[in-house]
Design an enzyme around this catalytic site. Structure first.
Site, PDB file in Angstrom:
ATOM      1  N   ARG A   1      -6.385  -8.824  -8.178  1.00 29.18           N
ATOM      2  CA  ARG A   1      -7.149 -10.008  -8.338  1.00 29.18           C
ATOM      3  C   ARG A   1      -8.572  -9.905  -8.691  1.00 29.18           C
ATOM      4  O   ARG A   1      -9.082  -8.670  -8.913  1.00 29.18           O
ATOM      5  CB  ARG A   1      -6.899 -11.081  -7.088  1.00 29.18           C
ATOM      6  CG  ARG A   1      -7.578 -10.052  -5.858  1.00 29.18           C
ATOM      7  CD  ARG A   1      -7.427 -10.811  -4.685  1.00 29.18           C
ATOM      8  NE  ARG A   1      -7.528  -9.894  -3.373  1.00 29.18           N
ATOM      9  CZ  ARG A   1      -8.803  -9.524  -2.962  1.00 29.18           C
ATOM     10  NH1 ARG A   1      -9.827  -9.863  -3.672  1.00 29.18           N
ATOM     11  NH2 ARG A   1      -8.825  -8.543  -1.840  1.00 29.18           N
TER      12      ARG A   1
ATOM     13  N   GLU B   1      -2.892   6.921   7.881  1.00 27.74           N
ATOM     14  CA  GLU B   1      -3.402   7.833   6.941  1.00 27.74           C
ATOM     15  C   GLU B   1      -4.653   8.688   7.840  1.00 27.74           C
ATOM     16  O   GLU B   1      -5.115   7.771   8.679  1.00 27.74           O
ATOM     17  CB  GLU B   1      -3.520   7.399   5.841  1.00 27.74           C
ATOM     18  CG  GLU B   1      -4.438   6.336   5.403  1.00 27.74           C
ATOM     19  CD  GLU B   1      -4.683   5.887   4.135  1.00 27.74           C
ATOM     20  OE1 GLU B   1      -3.629   6.124   3.459  1.00 27.74           O
ATOM     21  OE2 GLU B   1      -5.698   5.183   3.760  1.00 27.74           O
TER      22      GLU B   1
ATOM     23  N   LYS C   1       0.653  -1.122  -0.177  1.00 25.65           N
ATOM     24  CA  LYS C   1      -0.024   0.103  -0.117  1.00 25.65           C
ATOM     25  C   LYS C   1       0.729   1.372   0.215  1.00 25.65           C
ATOM     26  O   LYS C   1       0.348   2.329  -0.674  1.00 25.65           O
ATOM     27  CB  LYS C   1      -0.877   0.029   1.207  1.00 25.65           C
ATOM     28  CG  LYS C   1      -1.959  -1.269   1.228  1.00 25.65           C
ATOM     29  CD  LYS C   1      -2.740  -0.904   2.372  1.00 25.65           C
ATOM     30  CE  LYS C   1      -4.153  -1.920   2.460  1.00 25.65           C
ATOM     31  NZ  LYS C   1      -3.676  -3.281   2.325  1.00 25.65           N
TER      32      LYS C   1
ATOM     33  N   HIS D   1     -14.592  -3.021   8.434  1.00 21.69           N
ATOM     34  CA  HIS D   1     -13.729  -3.163   7.309  1.00 21.69           C
ATOM     35  C   HIS D   1     -13.973  -4.063   6.262  1.00 21.69           C
ATOM     36  O   HIS D   1     -13.135  -4.110   5.176  1.00 21.69           O
ATOM     37  CB  HIS D   1     -12.255  -2.750   7.309  1.00 21.69           C
ATOM     38  CG  HIS D   1     -11.599  -1.613   8.555  1.00 21.69           C
ATOM     39  ND1 HIS D   1     -12.421  -0.419   8.212  1.00 21.69           N
ATOM     40  CD2 HIS D   1     -11.310  -1.974   9.504  1.00 21.69           C
ATOM     41  CE1 HIS D   1     -11.837   0.224   9.437  1.00 21.69           C
ATOM     42  NE2 HIS D   1     -11.350  -0.598  10.148  1.00 21.69           N
TER      43      HIS D   1
END
Length: 703
Positions: free
Chosen positions: A327, A235, A149, A270
């Site tokens: 994917r 973040e 990431k 999430h």
């Protein structure tokens, strides 16, 4: 509109998919490598999904399986299947060399990794290349670029794709995290994420600087356990955001495109719950802007095959790159439904060297689609995963506009070793309103007994006024928690469900008598008793209450499979004629005062499930109501089966309420067992790496 297989093909009209696959053209400088046998390096519903397309294309399939999956659906669907190890994924589905060995033994030309497991593993893709086996996925450099990431955000910045502000550097010391968080004091809350992986694992919300160290440590442990890499980033955590992602595709000929967006905002922990396409409120201009950014992201890394570019969107419709999943996504069926394209087929085409079958200009959106993920879990207990046997499984009837993507059958076990997803329910219709109505109708028709599921929760989400209005955000479930997760209520059990439970209990007893071939009049339950009416009591509990005695009096003798009786519920007596369907022994019909109604009644051990009016009403009989003997005062119980990963206390330690005592891992997620009260640790019964059963006593604290 044309139809092929189980997908709805939208205009423009295309020749048959199989014909195209065999005759597709390609540039002379890109060799075509035919795929005649495909190994699926996965399990469950995605393995079954890939096999369906492969078989339609005339491609032979090879399955791999662990000892826990010996009788799994994907194993029986495959043309060939090979055992690769014990149940834990690390000893089976993540064993690269074993899977490649099977590829050679079986003569497979290609390996499709599905999603999860090895699907985004750079070393596995490299090993496939080394062994001359086609990897149905992106090239190694693209996997490498998007695996992190942190690195992917740098690439996106250089490509002009907006990213969320934060820190994603290589210095993983707690001092550096604290320093970077200090720079973002005005940006709290923050989110800590694993560098690698996805699926909501290795993520924690940091609400204040005081939570930073604990959240990052927990995130690192979960990331290491799930992805083998403990690196994380932090973040800004956007408030009330939407999660909108774009399906991108590319081939080896330099063709790039997107197949529109999916809104995946409805999430818990999430992890996505209900997905839809297209996104509510999406305009052509906004779609073009986001779609262009998604394609630019794919171009920036030289992408090939199927990928998903995920964006987080604020209330002003500003969007920021989150990550790219290299994917096929779990939610890919909603894209198939609105475009009429088989994305697995596109993957196989691209991997074998063919051009993609369409261009961006050829694609259009037809109608609206929803996908609901059906899980073995208990939403009322914090969405804890559940394990057990699927004693009763009756999904909705499949048709072109209703798909049930599953890897299980009635009688299968949901294991502690893997993700607890049971199925994906996918629907399509001409617009969002009708598609949502269809989703709700089919959720009501979905029947599962033997373990807890999230179906009632999914239905409450889908019927919530804000969701119906398209007002979705990632904080939807916490925002409406009181409405979506109401406490159990005795009053919510209608009288009809109680009468069905009584009738089902009596009919099952009759079936047991018949099965034992007992034919004397003294054992018959149909109502015959010399000289006297036959009265008895049926013990049933519901709504969290202790079982109560319900008076039942048998009436006239009925036909086989039929019972006439009177029952009293809350002071009211009902004359009932009950019968079961000889073709389906779970279907019970009641005639009460001339009104005939039907429901499915499923006994399971000492429980009785009544599926009526789209709901599952669970009743308990005396032995199950008593449950497992109460644990000694102060005992801490395992919330589910799992593995102990950390023990944070020792015998004799003084602890306070809320202190973390033990950390266990189950269903790939980390769960912290905390002290329920102040006291002293009297005993710790398990050590690190021990496997514990559901409700096992982990430790005891003095009162």
């Amino acid at each position: 509109m044309l139809r092929f297989s189980s997908f709805v093909r939208s205009a423009p009209a295309l020749r048959s998919s199989t014909s195209f696959f065999r005759n597709a053209s390609s540039s002379s400088d890109v060799p075509v490598r035919p795929i005649e046998k495909l190994l699926i390096a996965n399990r469950g519903e995605i393995a079954c999904r890939i096999m369906k397309t492969a078989k339609r294309l005339g491609i032979r399939t090879v399955a791999v399986y662990s000892e826990a999956d010996r009788y799994a659906r994907h194993v029986s669907m495959a043309d060939e299947s090979y055992l690769i190890g014990p149940p834990p994924a690390a000893q089976s589905y993540l064993q690269q060399e074993k899977i490649l060995e099977v590829a050679h033994r079986s003569g497979a030309h290609a390996i499709h990794p599905g999603y999860g497991f090895l699907s985004e593993n750079e070393s596995f893709a490299k090993n496939c290349d080394r062994e001359g086996v086609i990897f149905v996925g992106p090239p190694v450099p693209a996997l490498n670029a998007m695996a992190s990431k942190s690195a992917s955000k740098d690439i996106m910045i250089n490509a002009g794709v907006p990213v969320v502000p934060g820190y994603h550097g290589e210095d993983q010391s707690m001092e550096r995290f604290k320093a970077e968080a200090d720079k973002m004091k005005g940006e709290f809350p923050l989110i800590a994420k694993a560098f690698l992986g996805g699926g909501g694992k290795g993520m924690r919300i940091v609400n204040s600087p005081a939570e930073l160290e604990e959240c990052i440590s927990s995130c690192q442990r979960e990331a290491a356990a799930s992805f083998g890499d403990e690196r994380v980033l932090i973040e800004k955590y956007l408030q009330r955001p939407r999660h909108i992602e774009f399906q991108v595709f590319a081939d080896k000929h330099g063709n790039y495109m997107h197949l529109f967006e999916r809104d995946c905002s409805l999430q818990r922990r999430h992890q996505k719950v209900i997905e839809e396409a297209p996104a509510p409120g999406m305009t052509a201009e906004w779609r073009n802007e986001m779609g262009t950014a998604a394609v630019n992201a794919a171009v920036a890394v030289g992408y090939e095959g199927a990928g998903t570019v995920e964006f987080i969107v604020d209330h002003d419709k500003r969007f920021f790159f989150m990550e790219m999943n290299t994917r096929l996504q779990v939610e890919h069926p909603v894209t198939e439904m609105i475009t009429g394209q088989d994305l697995v087929e596109w993957q196989i085409l691209a991997a074998s060297g063919h051009k993609l079958p369409l261009t961006q200009a050829d694609l259009s959106i037809s109608g609206h689609s929803f996908e609901a993920r059906v899980y073995a879990e208990d939403p009322e207990a914090g969405f804890l995963p559940c394990t057990g046997k699927l004693v009763h499984l009756s999904p909705p009837q499949e048709r072109p506009d209703v798909r049930v993507e599953t890897g299980v059958r009635k009688g299968d076990e949901v294991s502690v070793y893997y993700d607890p997803m049971i199925a994906k329910l996918v629907v399509h219709d001409v617009n969002r309103e009708r598609a949502l109505r269809k989703l709700c109708e089919n959720l009501r028709d979905y029947q599962i007994a033997g373990l807890s599921t999230n179906i009632p929760f999914l239905l409450r989400c889908a019927e919530h006024p804000s969701f119906v209005a398209g007002d979705v955000e990632t904080n939807f479930i916490p925002k409406y928690e009181d409405e979506l997760l109401p406490p159990a209520d005795k009053a919510s059990y209608p009288t009809s469900s109680i009468l069905f439970a009584i009738a089902g209990t009596l009919l099952q007893e009759q079936i047991s008598v018949d099965a034992g071939e007992v034919r004397n009049p003294w054992s018959q339950l149909s109502g015959f008793t010399p000289n006297l009416p036959k009265g008895r009591q049926v013990q049933l509990g519901w709504g969290g209450e202790e079982p109560r005695a319900l008076a039942v009096e048998y009436k006239r003798a009925g036909r086989p499979g039929e019972i006439a009786f009177a029952a009293e519920v809350d002071g009211t007596s009902y004359d009932i004629l009950a019968s079961f369907d000889h073709g389906d022994s779970t279907r019970v019909t009641l005639s009460v005062d001339g009104l005939r109604t039907s429901a499915h009644v499923v006994p399971h051990g000492d429980d009785v499930h009544v599926f009526v009016d789209g709901k599952d009403f669970e009743f308990t009989r005396p032995s199950s109501a008593a449950g497992v003997a109460a644990a000694a005062a102060g005992s801490l119980l395992a919330p589910m089966p799992g593995k102990i990963t950390r023990v944070l206390v020792n015998k004799g330690d003084v602890v306070e309420q809320g202190d973390a005592l033990i950390i266990m891992e189950a269903m790939k997620m980390e769960h912290t067992i905390k002290a329920s009260h102040n006291g002293t640790v009297e005993e710790v019964f398990f050590a690190v790496d021990d496997i514990v059963a559901d409700k096992a006593v982990l430790a005891r604290i003095s009162e």
